[in-house]
Design a protein around this motif. Structure first.
Motif, PDB file in Angstrom:
ATOM      1  N   PRO A   3      40.740  37.517  43.678  1.00  0.00           N
ATOM      2  CA  PRO A   3      41.717  37.911  42.665  1.00  0.00           C
ATOM      3  C   PRO A   3      43.089  38.111  43.310  1.00  0.00           C
ATOM      4  CG  PRO A   3      40.210  39.726  43.133  1.00  0.00           C
ATOM      5  CD  PRO A   3      39.751  38.555  43.945  1.00  0.00           C
ATOM      6  N   VAL A   4      44.080  37.422  42.775  1.00  0.00           N
ATOM      7  CA  VAL A   4      45.437  37.503  43.315  1.00  0.00           C
ATOM      8  C   VAL A   4      46.390  37.746  42.152  1.00  0.00           C
ATOM      9  CG1 VAL A   4      47.242  36.243  44.540  1.00  0.00           C
ATOM     10  CG2 VAL A   4      44.858  35.884  45.161  1.00  0.00           C
ATOM     11  N   PRO A   5      47.255  38.746  42.264  1.00  0.00           N
ATOM     12  CA  PRO A   5      48.231  38.972  41.190  1.00  0.00           C
ATOM     13  C   PRO A   5      49.094  37.732  40.954  1.00  0.00           C
ATOM     14  CG  PRO A   5      48.205  40.819  42.720  1.00  0.00           C
ATOM     15  CD  PRO A   5      47.371  39.721  43.334  1.00  0.00           C
ATOM     16  N   THR A   6      49.483  37.531  39.720  1.00  0.00           N
ATOM     17  CA  THR A   6      50.314  36.385  39.359  1.00  0.00           C
ATOM     18  C   THR A   6      51.561  36.333  40.222  1.00  0.00           C
ATOM     19  OG1 THR A   6      49.520  36.509  37.092  1.00  0.00           O
ATOM     20  CG2 THR A   6      51.558  35.281  37.462  1.00  0.00           C
ATOM     21  N   GLY A   7      51.854  35.145  40.746  1.00  0.00           N
ATOM     22  CA  GLY A   7      53.045  34.947  41.549  1.00  0.00           C
ATOM     23  C   GLY A   7      52.889  35.315  43.008  1.00  0.00           C
ATOM     24  N   GLU A   8      51.721  35.813  43.401  1.00  0.00           N
ATOM     25  CA  GLU A   8      51.493  36.169  44.798  1.00  0.00           C
ATOM     26  C   GLU A   8      50.475  35.210  45.396  1.00  0.00           C
ATOM     27  OE1 GLU A   8      50.593  40.253  45.565  1.00  0.00           O
ATOM     28  OE2 GLU A   8      51.990  40.959  44.044  1.00  0.00           O
ATOM     29  N   TRP A   9      50.503  35.090  46.695  1.00  0.00           N
ATOM     30  CA  TRP A   9      49.548  34.251  47.392  1.00  0.00           C
ATOM     31  C   TRP A   9      48.990  35.065  48.560  1.00  0.00           C
ATOM     32  CZ3 TRP A   9      47.258  29.906  46.056  1.00  0.00           C
ATOM     33  CH2 TRP A   9      46.528  29.212  47.017  1.00  0.00           C
ATOM     34  N   PRO A  10      47.648  35.072  48.744  1.00  0.00           N
ATOM     35  CA  PRO A  10      47.079  35.839  49.854  1.00  0.00           C
ATOM     36  C   PRO A  10      47.464  35.226  51.196  1.00  0.00           C
ATOM     37  CG  PRO A  10      45.398  34.489  48.827  1.00  0.00           C
ATOM     38  CD  PRO A  10      46.659  34.336  48.001  1.00  0.00           C
ATOM     39  N   GLU A  11      47.127  35.889  52.258  1.00  0.00           N
ATOM     40  CA  GLU A  11      47.467  35.400  53.599  1.00  0.00           C
ATOM     41  C   GLU A  11      46.588  34.213  53.980  1.00  0.00           C
ATOM     42  OE1 GLU A  11      47.556  38.625  56.528  1.00  0.00           O
ATOM     43  OE2 GLU A  11      47.501  39.966  54.807  1.00  0.00           O
ATOM     44  N   LEU A  12      46.500  33.251  53.099  1.00  0.00           N
ATOM     45  CA  LEU A  12      45.683  32.063  53.310  1.00  0.00           C
ATOM     46  C   LEU A  12      46.559  30.832  53.183  1.00  0.00           C
ATOM     47  CD1 LEU A  12      42.642  33.174  51.138  1.00  0.00           C
ATOM     48  CD2 LEU A  12      42.784  33.185  53.624  1.00  0.00           C
ATOM     49  N   GLN A  67      31.566  38.858  38.824  1.00  0.00           N
ATOM     50  CA  GLN A  67      32.514  39.978  38.718  1.00  0.00           C
ATOM     51  C   GLN A  67      33.908  39.454  38.397  1.00  0.00           C
ATOM     52  OE1 GLN A  67      32.557  42.460  42.207  1.00  0.00           O
ATOM     53  NE2 GLN A  67      34.291  43.655  41.505  1.00  0.00           N
ATOM     54  N   PHE A  68      34.314  38.366  39.031  1.00  0.00           N
ATOM     55  CA  PHE A  68      35.612  37.750  38.762  1.00  0.00           C
ATOM     56  C   PHE A  68      35.681  37.296  37.305  1.00  0.00           C
ATOM     57  CE2 PHE A  68      38.417  34.099  38.447  1.00  0.00           C
ATOM     58  CZ  PHE A  68      39.555  34.534  39.107  1.00  0.00           C
ATOM     59  N   ALA A  69      34.637  36.594  36.848  1.00  0.00           N
ATOM     60  CA  ALA A  69      34.623  36.085  35.478  1.00  0.00           C
ATOM     61  C   ALA A  69      34.670  37.219  34.469  1.00  0.00           C
ATOM     62  CB  ALA A  69      33.389  35.217  35.262  1.00  0.00           C
ATOM     63  N   ASP A  70      33.918  38.285  34.725  1.00  0.00           N
ATOM     64  CA  ASP A  70      33.929  39.429  33.800  1.00  0.00           C
ATOM     65  C   ASP A  70      35.319  40.055  33.707  1.00  0.00           C
ATOM     66  OD1 ASP A  70      31.252  39.075  33.294  1.00  0.00           O
ATOM     67  OD2 ASP A  70      30.587  40.706  34.616  1.00  0.00           O
ATOM     68  N   ARG A  71      36.033  40.081  34.815  1.00  0.00           N
ATOM     69  CA  ARG A  71      37.340  40.735  34.859  1.00  0.00           C
ATOM     70  C   ARG A  71      38.461  39.833  34.340  1.00  0.00           C
ATOM     71  NH1 ARG A  71      39.153  42.962  40.581  1.00  0.00           N
ATOM     72  NH2 ARG A  71      37.053  43.787  40.422  1.00  0.00           N
ATOM     73  N   TYR A  72      38.383  38.527  34.610  1.00  0.00           N
ATOM     74  CA  TYR A  72      39.518  37.645  34.336  1.00  0.00           C
ATOM     75  C   TYR A  72      39.219  36.511  33.363  1.00  0.00           C
ATOM     76  CZ  TYR A  72      41.390  39.953  38.462  1.00  0.00           C
ATOM     77  OH  TYR A  72      41.829  40.879  39.362  1.00  0.00           O
ATOM     78  N   ASP A  73      38.033  36.430  32.822  1.00  0.00           N
ATOM     79  CA  ASP A  73      37.633  35.282  32.013  1.00  0.00           C
ATOM     80  C   ASP A  73      38.601  34.989  30.873  1.00  0.00           C
ATOM     81  OD1 ASP A  73      35.887  33.146  31.357  1.00  0.00           O
ATOM     82  OD2 ASP A  73      35.076  34.358  29.729  1.00  0.00           O
ATOM     83  N   SER A  74      39.088  35.996  30.197  1.00  0.00           N
ATOM     84  CA  SER A  74      39.965  35.760  29.050  1.00  0.00           C
ATOM     85  C   SER A  74      41.271  35.075  29.450  1.00  0.00           C
ATOM     86  CB  SER A  74      40.269  37.071  28.322  1.00  0.00           C
ATOM     87  OG  SER A  74      40.992  37.945  29.175  1.00  0.00           O
ATOM     88  N   GLN A  75      41.685  35.226  30.689  1.00  0.00           N
ATOM     89  CA  GLN A  75      42.920  34.594  31.151  1.00  0.00           C
ATOM     90  C   GLN A  75      42.739  33.102  31.420  1.00  0.00           C
ATOM     91  OE1 GLN A  75      44.519  36.677  34.542  1.00  0.00           O
ATOM     92  NE2 GLN A  75      44.050  38.662  33.648  1.00  0.00           N
TER      93      GLN A  75
END
Length: 82
Positions: A3-12, A67-75
């Motif tokens: 999970p990454v906030p919109t407009g941000e990119w992890p250290e990857l 867990q990701f799908a449950d949290r962000y699926d609607s997006q």
């Protein structure tokens, strides 16, 4: 999934690669339109070590897909027409 906030990119890295047995690194190359072009085996030990670091970081920051799908699926739902 990470999970990454919109407009941000992890250290990857913002590019794709495969890492086999922690020692064989294959970088994936794509055309500007996103279509796969070719794969390249990388033999630079520094790149291989860096890829291992990124893999470990990604695993550490990831959450299970359910867990990701449950949290962000609607997006991510795509509207369908029947």
């Amino acid at each position: 999934m990470i999970p990454v906030p919109t407009g941000e990119w992890p250290e990857l890295p913002p590019y794709d690669y495969w890492l086999f047995d922690s020692s064989i690194l294959v970088s994936m190359h794509y055309r500007d339109d996103g279509i796969f072009s070719y794969a390249q085996v990388e033999d630079d030990p520094r790149k291989i070590v860096q890829a291992n670091y990124w893999r470990d970081l990604a695993v550490n920051r990831s959450i299970p897909y359910r867990q990701f799908a449950d949290r962000y699926d609607s997006q991510f739902r795509v509207a369908t027409t029947e």
